[in-house]
Design a protein around this motif. Structure first.
Motif, PDB file in Angstrom:
ATOM      1  N   VAL A   1       0.362   2.398  10.795  1.00  0.00           N
ATOM      2  CA  VAL A   1       1.712   1.892  10.519  1.00  0.00           C
ATOM      3  C   VAL A   1       2.573   3.001   9.917  1.00  0.00           C
ATOM      4  O   VAL A   1       3.725   3.205  10.309  1.00  0.00           O
TER       5      VAL A   1
ATOM      6  N   THR B   1      -3.243   0.728   7.972  1.00  0.00           N
ATOM      7  CA  THR B   1      -2.009   1.042   7.249  1.00  0.00           C
ATOM      8  C   THR B   1      -1.544   2.465   7.543  1.00  0.00           C
ATOM      9  O   THR B   1      -0.349   2.747   7.521  1.00  0.00           O
ATOM     10  N   LYS B   2      -2.478   3.345   7.844  1.00  0.00           N
ATOM     11  CA  LYS B   2      -2.121   4.730   8.158  1.00  0.00           C
ATOM     12  C   LYS B   2      -1.466   4.830   9.534  1.00  0.00           C
ATOM     13  O   LYS B   2      -0.590   5.668   9.749  1.00  0.00           O
TER      14      LYS B   2
ATOM     15  N   THR C   1      -6.362   0.289  -1.482  1.00  0.00           N
ATOM     16  CA  THR C   1      -5.859  -0.862  -0.733  1.00  0.00           C
ATOM     17  C   THR C   1      -5.657  -0.540   0.734  1.00  0.00           C
ATOM     18  O   THR C   1      -5.668  -1.423   1.571  1.00  0.00           O
ATOM     19  N   GLY C   2      -5.433   0.709   1.075  1.00  0.00           N
ATOM     20  CA  GLY C   2      -5.062   1.054   2.435  1.00  0.00           C
ATOM     21  C   GLY C   2      -6.236   1.472   3.291  1.00  0.00           C
ATOM     22  O   GLY C   2      -7.038   2.315   2.913  1.00  0.00           O
TER      23      GLY C   2
ATOM     24  N   ASP D   1       0.858  -1.186   0.000  1.00  0.00           N
ATOM     25  CA  ASP D   1       0.000   0.000   0.000  1.00  0.00           C
ATOM     26  C   ASP D   1       0.891   1.231   0.000  1.00  0.00           C
ATOM     27  O   ASP D   1       2.036   1.194   0.468  1.00  0.00           O
TER      28      ASP D   1
ATOM     29  N   GLU E   1       9.407  -6.355   8.325  1.00  0.00           N
ATOM     30  CA  GLU E   1       8.147  -6.463   7.626  1.00  0.00           C
ATOM     31  C   GLU E   1       8.187  -7.554   6.558  1.00  0.00           C
ATOM     32  O   GLU E   1       7.265  -8.320   6.367  1.00  0.00           O
TER      33      GLU E   1
ATOM     34  N   ASP F   1       0.378   4.014   1.642  1.00  0.00           N
ATOM     35  CA  ASP F   1       0.526   4.654   2.947  1.00  0.00           C
ATOM     36  C   ASP F   1       1.900   4.301   3.518  1.00  0.00           C
ATOM     37  O   ASP F   1       2.668   5.168   3.933  1.00  0.00           O
ATOM     38  N   THR F   2       2.200   3.000   3.530  1.00  0.00           N
ATOM     39  CA  THR F   2       3.503   2.545   4.021  1.00  0.00           C
ATOM     40  C   THR F   2       4.627   3.083   3.162  1.00  0.00           C
ATOM     41  O   THR F   2       5.642   3.565   3.674  1.00  0.00           O
TER      42      THR F   2
ATOM     43  N   ASP G   1      -9.502  -1.881   9.417  1.00  0.00           N
ATOM     44  CA  ASP G   1      -9.217  -1.911   7.987  1.00  0.00           C
ATOM     45  C   ASP G   1     -10.482  -1.648   7.185  1.00  0.00           C
ATOM     46  O   ASP G   1     -11.520  -2.251   7.435  1.00  0.00           O
TER      47      ASP G   1
END
Length: 285
Positions: free
Chosen positions: A227, A224-225, A219-220, A156, A280, A158-159, A212
């Protein structure tokens, strides 16, 4: 908290992430040209103020899917990669044309997790970013979906945007989302969810709040935000989650207005970006 917002005015190196759902029309999946044009104008104006700007832009698979004529989000890896190959070129063509209208030069950088794990390629990526920013160029970053596999993909943007922020020692990461920021619960499902406008420390309770969510093109979700916030704040950057419905909200963030959720930087002396990425990757295997 007020002082924390006001310090955003002085941020020099800004990373902005925008997702697929913010770049396309929900009814058709086609590119939202008006929104992209406005985004380009806002980012160019930040450059004109002397800021260094990096854009992490999703949308390649969504644009490619619409171009090819697929009605549903592809599931097969090979179809996703085909869509990305078509869509990335088309998306960059739009960005190039619009940035040219404002006499601003963009550049394309496509990355996989291998780019960051390999010491030589990671150093080269950092040097490329530094040189582009020195030249006044706005790098446009996306995951290289055409060649990514499950083992080497970020998964994603965001990561990815947080990793880019850490790589270039960015001062601020702005995540444009489809909601106003962080809530105690999913506001789409729980009308009693309360908005959180400031986060000083990311704790276990905050992780529990991150539910989620997924759209047909994105996808995010909020997880994910969170993270991304951990990576960005540990690396020494502030991060703001804001609603990307109107991209001029970027200006509100930069002016220190109370919009979105601000995650305050807390530079972690033990933070090593490579260690995080490797961890990860191993967790995926």
């Amino acid at each position: 908290m007020i002082n924390s917002r006001l310090t955003l005015k002085d941020k020099k190196r800004i990373v902005v992430k925008i997702g697929s759902s913010s770049l396309t029309h929900p009814a058709t999946g086609s590119i939202n040209l008006m929104k992209i044009e406005k985004l380009v104008r806002v980012l160019t104006d930040l450059r004109n103020q002397g800021k260094e700007v990096i854009l992490v832009s999703s949308g390649a698979i969504a644009v490619g899917r619409e171009t090819i004529g697929l009605k549903e989000k592809p599931k097969a890896k090979s179809v996703k990669q085909a869509c990305a190959a078509v869509g990335q070129a088309r998306l960059m063509m739009v960005y190039q044309k619009l940035f040219a209208e404002y006499n601003q030069v963009p550049a394309q950088i496509l990355m996989t997790k291998d780019t960051m794990i390999n010491n030589i390629s990671r150093k080269n990526a950092r040097n490329t970013f530094e040189e582009l920013l020195k030249l006044g160029v706005i790098p446009i970053v996306n995951e290289n979906d055409t060649v990514s596999t499950d083992e080497i993909e970020f998964g994603d943007n965001d990561t990815l945007s947080a990793i880019v922020t850490a790589l270039v020692h960015g001062d601020l990461l702005i995540l444009l989302s489809d909601i106003d920021g962080l809530y105690t619960d999913d506001p789409h499902k729980n009308k009693d969810a309360k908005f959180i406008d400031f986060v000083e420390v990311i704790d276990n309770g905050l992780n529990e709040m991150a539910k989620d969510t997924a759209t047909s093109v994105g996808t995010g979700g909020m997880a994910t935000k969170i993270v991304a916030a951990k990576i960005a704040t540990d690396s020494g950057a502030d991060m703001v989650i804001a609603n990307g419905e109107d991209v001029s909200i970027i200006n509100d963030v930069m002016e220190g207005n109370n919009v979105g959720t601000l995650f305050k930087a807390h530079k972690n002396k033990d933070f090593v970006l490579l260690d995080y990425i490797k961890t990860e990757q191993y967790n995926k295997e």
